[in-house]
Design an enzyme around this catalytic site. Sequence first.
Site, short mmCIF file in Angstrom:
data_model
loop_
_atom_site.label_atom_id
_atom_site.label_comp_id
_atom_site.label_asym_id
_atom_site.label_seq_id
_atom_site.Cartn_x
_atom_site.Cartn_y
_atom_site.Cartn_z
N ASP A 1 -15.11 21.33 -10.63
CA ASP A 1 -13.82 21.66 -10.01
C ASP A 1 -14.02 22.87 -9.09
OD1 ASP A 1 -11.17 22.74 -9.52
OD2 ASP A 1 -10.47 21.49 -11.18
N HIS B 1 -11.37 18.45 -8.45
CA HIS B 1 -10.02 18.84 -8.88
C HIS B 1 -9.12 17.61 -9.06
CE1 HIS B 1 -7.22 22.09 -9.63
NE2 HIS B 1 -6.35 21.61 -8.77
N SER C 1 -2.90 20.22 -12.17
CA SER C 1 -3.05 21.55 -11.60
C SER C 1 -1.82 22.40 -11.92
CB SER C 1 -3.33 21.43 -10.10
OG SER C 1 -3.82 22.61 -9.57
#
Length: 182
Positions: free
Chosen positions: A136, A163, A73
């Site tokens: 996601d 995610h 991320s």
Amino acid sequence: MKRIVIVPGNGGGDVETSNWYSWARDKFREEFDNVEVLLKDMPDPVIAREKFWIPFMHDELKCDENTVIIGHSSGAEAAKRYAERYQVLGVVLVSSCVTDMGDESEKESGYYNRPWEWDKMKTNTKWIVQFGSTDDPFLPWDEQQEVADQLSTELHKHTDRGHFMAPTFPELIKVVKKHLTV
């Protein structure tokens, strides 16, 4: 000595108890006797500002041409910006995107305030792997696909991983092992 550095996403809190980070660190340590594996809490963990994270990666985590950076991320965005400036052995991007998607906190991080230097990233790495998932909840697939297209990544596209916030991530271990034992 080769090194694996896991750079977490923002907002996760203590890296020891967040997502798959410590699990992966421990698995890598089991797999490799001759590879240093680092996982540390990052400075400015909520906003993940580039101005703090890149120097920390360079000065504290000692990322260099013998390092595989695994970024999740916000950590993936940091890994990309790092690879624009410095040579690294490899980069693994997990849940990576190209814009702040209108989120003020993401905008404040500083990663999205200028064009991505894709060619520099490719020049400064021997290999780039990407993990993304079409389900996601934070990143639309087109954002993730653009990363893959621009970097010609070894893309591992999933449909059911969200995610990538699960406590384990066995595919990651296999992929990194493959690249480090070639």
